[in-house]
Design a protein around this motif. Structure first.
Motif, PDB file in Angstrom:
ATOM      1  N   ARG A  15       1.480 119.028  -2.859  1.00  0.00           N
ATOM      2  CA  ARG A  15       1.852 118.583  -4.200  1.00  0.00           C
ATOM      3  C   ARG A  15       2.115 119.771  -5.116  1.00  0.00           C
ATOM      4  O   ARG A  15       2.760 119.616  -6.148  1.00  0.00           O
ATOM      5  N   LEU A  16       1.618 120.931  -4.736  1.00  0.00           N
ATOM      6  CA  LEU A  16       1.886 122.168  -5.464  1.00  0.00           C
ATOM      7  C   LEU A  16       1.609 123.315  -4.512  1.00  0.00           C
ATOM      8  O   LEU A  16       0.597 123.303  -3.804  1.00  0.00           O
ATOM      9  N   VAL A 113       6.292 118.598 -12.317  1.00  0.00           N
ATOM     10  CA  VAL A 113       6.042 119.849 -11.592  1.00  0.00           C
ATOM     11  C   VAL A 113       6.289 121.069 -12.475  1.00  0.00           C
ATOM     12  O   VAL A 113       5.562 122.058 -12.395  1.00  0.00           O
TER      13      VAL A 113
END
Length: 168
Positions: A15-16, A113
């Motif tokens: 996710r990151l 994001v």
């Protein structure tokens, strides 16, 4: 120094990911997969530090992580970093995300994001810790949000001034 910051869900979906050392895309994906396998198989009641995986430095590096609900926050660091300091940094990062997104969830990391990276860059830049004071970080984020709103309104205001007309 921080070598990488990884956030993935309980299924291992990244996710990151932020690497502070160059790795090609294929190796980055392998590192994420290996890191997930190392961290996810550990019980929740064991220590949050472990030796880095073979792809990201082995015994010379440590994986320091926290598991919150459906997300793992993992920092890969060298021996010069304090494990407890990094655990605190993870806590500051998560609390800052919570304040910015009002109870952060996995979808916030997916759909915002750019904001998540901005928040992370307020904490860490180039693998070095910049700021750990959450109040200071929140102030910087609020300042950035004000600037974005001003810039978004600038063309309309400028157009009003130039044309001398009311805009709808």
């Amino acid at each position: 120094m921080i070598k990488a910051i990884l956030v993935f869900n309980n299924n291992g979906k990244p996710r990151l990911s932020k690497f502070y050392q160059y790795y090609n895309e294929e190796l980055q994906q392998q590192i994420i997969k290996e890191t997930f396998q190392l961290v996810s198989k550990r019980d929740d009641n064991v220590c949050n530090f472990l030796e880095g995986g073979s792809l990201i430095g082995g015994a010379d590096y440590k994986l320091i992580y926290r598991h919150y609900a459906t997300l793992y926050f993992v920092f890969c660091v060298d021996s010069s970093e304090s494990e407890l300091g990094i655990l605190d940094l993870i806590q500051v990062f998560v609390e800052t995300l919570d304040k910015c997104f009002e109870n952060v969830c996995e979808l916030d990391l997916i759909f915002h994001v750019d904001k998540v990276h901005y928040i992370l860059n307020e904490l860490v830049m180039g693998g070095m810790v910049l700021e750990t004071n959450m109040t200071e970080i929140i102030t910087r984020i609020e300042d950035q949000n004000k600037l974005e709103k001003q810039e978004a309104g600038l063309p309309t205001e400028l157009l009003k001034h130039i044309t001398g007309q009311k805009m709808i």
